[in-house]
Design a protein around this motif. Structure first.
Motif, short mmCIF file in Angstrom:
data_model
loop_
_atom_site.label_atom_id
_atom_site.label_comp_id
_atom_site.label_asym_id
_atom_site.label_seq_id
_atom_site.Cartn_x
_atom_site.Cartn_y
_atom_site.Cartn_z
N ALA A 1 -18.07 14.64 14.05
CA ALA A 1 -17.34 13.45 14.49
C ALA A 1 -17.23 12.43 13.37
N VAL A 2 -18.31 12.21 12.64
CA VAL A 2 -18.28 11.24 11.54
C VAL A 2 -17.28 11.68 10.48
N ALA A 3 -17.31 12.95 10.10
CA ALA A 3 -16.38 13.45 9.08
C ALA A 3 -14.94 13.35 9.56
N ASN A 4 -14.71 13.69 10.82
CA ASN A 4 -13.37 13.69 11.39
C ASN A 4 -12.80 12.27 11.48
N ILE A 5 -13.57 11.36 12.05
CA ILE A 5 -13.09 9.99 12.23
C ILE A 5 -12.91 9.29 10.88
N THR A 6 -13.82 9.56 9.96
CA THR A 6 -13.72 8.97 8.63
C THR A 6 -12.45 9.44 7.92
N ALA A 7 -12.16 10.74 8.01
CA ALA A 7 -10.94 11.27 7.40
C ALA A 7 -9.70 10.68 8.06
N MET A 8 -9.73 10.54 9.36
CA MET A 8 -8.61 9.96 10.08
C MET A 8 -8.34 8.53 9.60
N ARG A 9 -9.44 7.77 9.40
CA ARG A 9 -9.30 6.40 8.92
C ARG A 9 -8.83 6.35 7.47
N ASP A 10 -9.47 7.14 6.60
CA ASP A 10 -9.17 7.06 5.17
C ASP A 10 -7.77 7.58 4.84
N GLU A 11 -7.28 8.51 5.64
CA GLU A 11 -5.96 9.09 5.38
C GLU A 11 -4.85 8.41 6.19
N HIS A 12 -5.19 7.32 6.87
CA HIS A 12 -4.20 6.51 7.60
C HIS A 12 -3.38 7.34 8.59
N VAL A 13 -4.08 8.20 9.30
CA VAL A 13 -3.40 9.11 10.22
C VAL A 13 -2.74 8.35 11.37
N LEU A 14 -3.35 7.26 11.81
CA LEU A 14 -2.73 6.49 12.89
C LEU A 14 -1.38 5.92 12.47
N ASP A 15 -1.25 5.57 11.19
CA ASP A 15 0.04 5.09 10.69
C ASP A 15 1.08 6.19 10.80
N ASN A 16 0.67 7.43 10.54
CA ASN A 16 1.59 8.56 10.67
C ASN A 16 2.11 8.68 12.09
N VAL A 17 1.23 8.51 13.07
CA VAL A 17 1.65 8.60 14.47
C VAL A 17 2.58 7.45 14.83
N ARG A 18 2.26 6.24 14.36
CA ARG A 18 3.11 5.10 14.69
C ARG A 18 4.48 5.19 14.01
N THR A 19 4.52 5.82 12.83
CA THR A 19 5.79 5.98 12.13
C THR A 19 6.65 7.08 12.73
N LEU A 20 6.03 8.25 12.97
CA LEU A 20 6.79 9.42 13.38
C LEU A 20 6.89 9.58 14.90
N GLY A 21 6.02 8.91 15.65
CA GLY A 21 6.09 9.02 17.11
C GLY A 21 7.47 8.65 17.65
N PRO A 22 8.06 7.53 17.23
CA PRO A 22 9.41 7.21 17.71
C PRO A 22 10.45 8.25 17.32
N GLU A 23 10.28 8.88 16.14
CA GLU A 23 11.22 9.92 15.74
C GLU A 23 11.07 11.16 16.61
N LEU A 24 9.81 11.50 16.97
CA LEU A 24 9.59 12.62 17.88
C LEU A 24 10.24 12.34 19.22
N ARG A 25 10.07 11.13 19.72
CA ARG A 25 10.68 10.78 21.00
C ARG A 25 12.20 10.84 20.92
N ALA A 26 12.76 10.34 19.82
CA ALA A 26 14.22 10.37 19.66
C ALA A 26 14.74 11.80 19.67
N GLY A 27 14.00 12.70 19.03
CA GLY A 27 14.41 14.11 19.04
C GLY A 27 14.37 14.70 20.43
N LEU A 28 13.35 14.36 21.19
CA LEU A 28 13.25 14.85 22.57
C LEU A 28 14.36 14.26 23.44
#
Length: 461
Positions: A333-360
């Protein structure tokens, strides 16, 4: 049980069909000669024993948030096994569980500061039920035992969690369940700005149920930020603020079941944060480890924990599990959450989530068999109908054919793995790994377009 093998498989399928019980799986699927056997994974893809590649469009089961076969997460598990494979959190502590709990406290909203680790989402919900009951008892209110939850909501399969679950089909075989659980309408049909939230029926029904049951008898309200059962139901504006107000008014604990919604699925660390609310407890699992090891947990507000432990009627939260906070799982969990934070994965979801929805949404506009697209972040449901324009619903036979024949065949044809869902409607659940880029989402949307084409041909010929 009789099984057969073909000349092209390794015998794994036959052994699985003879010895490996399948979760929530009909016997004809279990014994089907095309039962998938996946042997390798990498990034956003799975590979079967014939070497065929499949896009994991469901992120395992809403859990492989960081993608498959990450060496850093694997290394964290291996190093912990070499250092100390097991120690308890019963009257003791160890570094990975301390680190994981501390990291979660930093990310959770408000004063949600204390985590009890368990092994699954169902166990996390059980933990929240037990904490709610014991908390009220410790404060001299033992009559507060009832739970309010929502219709068609899934909260787990252990008997307590199943009692809170609002899906009749999976509850019925195990009746009678825990007494004192009342289900109220969910937010289907309510989204966005619907006017004052306190005037909405999906809100008023919750307070009405509390009053009718007797506020002095109600322990907690359970709800998912975005409800999985019935298909990625996003609440209307102000809904969660009203839940908080109602629970505060009546002395009821508010529990956010975030087994799916936490750790980035909605583009936020916790779904509660996405809707600007601090619940009294959060349950989590799945994305906490990206599926690399079993782990769930319940996070509680520190003042509630202090009140329970300081009370002469409390003193100890009488709950625990041998594997709760297992060193290997919490190191993961520590390795996973740390990587998620350091690699800005939440930004990826916020950026591409609307594009995924638009495609659907584009696929929806091209096919009248798509009734609705719901969800947010990287979590969506595509609901099918016979004819959206005519308001015609699928017949029982059409629905069964879509779910049991058309979609499974389309998964094999497209190489995109998703989930057919029959919980209240005929749906396709979409939940890619949070590290999916535009190329992966393009592959996903192309596969879904083919699936919807096949559904349309099945329905209209």
């Amino acid at each position: 049980m009789t099984v057969t093998t073909t000349g092209t498989d390794s015998g794994l399928r036959a052994k699985a069909q003879a010895h490996l019980g399948q979760h929530f799986t009909r016997r004809d699927v279990w014994q089907n000669e095309e039962l998938p056997v996946f042997v390798r994974s990498e990034g956003c893809h799975l590979y079967d024993e014939q070497g065929r590649r499949f896009l994991d469009g469901l992120a395992g089961l809403f859990c492989v948030n960081m993608g498959h076969s990450r060496s850093d997460i694997v290394s964290a598990a291996a190093q912990q096994m070499e250092t100390m494979a097991y120690s308890t959190n019963w009257g003791a502590a160890h570094p990975p569980s301390v680190e994981a709990a501390s990291l979660i406290a930093e990310l959770a909203p408000g004063d949600l500061d204390v985590t009890w680790f368990v092994n699954s989402g169902s166990e996390a919900v059980e933990t929240a039920i037990k904490f709610a009951r014991q908390y009220h008892r410790s404060q001299g209110r033992p009559e507060r035992t009832k739970i309010i939850s929502r219709s068609m909501a899934y909260h787990g399969v252990t008997l307590g969690a199943l009692s809170v679950t609002g899906l009749p089909k999976i509850r019925e075989p195990f009746m009678p369940l825990l007494e004192g659980v009342r289900h109220v309408p969910n937010t289907l049909g309510f989204t966005g700005d619907q006017g004052p939230a306190d005037a909405l029926e999906c809100v008023r029904a919750i307070e009405r149920a509390i009053v009718e049951e007797g506020p002095e008898t109600v322990a907690a309200v359970f709800a998912e930020p975005v409800q999985n059962g019935r298909g990625a139901l996003v609440p209307p504006d102000g809904y969660w603020q009203e839940l908080r107000r109602i629970c505060d008014r009546h002395g009821v604990l508010l529990v956010a079941d975030e087994v799916i919604c936490s750790f980035g699925r909605l583009g936020h660390w916790f779904g509660s944060g996405a809707f600007g609310t601090v619940p009294d407890m959060i349950t989590f699992a799945k994305g906490a480890t990206s599926g690399y090891a079993p782990l769930g947990g319940m996070i509680a507000r520190e003042p509630l924990v202090r009140a329970l432990y300081d009370s002469p009627l409390g003193g100890t939260f009488t709950h625990g599990a041998t594997w709760g906070g297992h060193p290997v799982s919490t190191a993961v969990a520590v390795a996973n959450i740390t990587a998620m934070r350091d690699e800005h994965v939440l930004d990826n979801v916020r950026t591409l989530g609307p594009e995924l929805r638009a495609g659907l949404e584009e696929i929806k506009q091209q096919h009248r068999v798509v009734k609705d697209v719901r969800g947010m972040g990287f979590f969506y449901a595509v609901e099918f109908t016979a004819d959206r324009d005519a308001g015609a619903e699928l017949s029982e036979e059409q629905s069964a054919r879509v779910l049991r024949e058309v979609l499974p065949a389309a998964f094999r044809k497209t190489g995109v793995v998703l989930r057919p869902d029959d919980r209240g409607a005929t749906m396709l659940m979409v939940s890619p790994p949070l590290v999916a880029d535009r190329e992966v989402l393009g592959e996903l949307l192309a596969g879904i377009a083919v699936m919807v084409d096949d559904v349309a041909r099945s329905v209209h010929g």
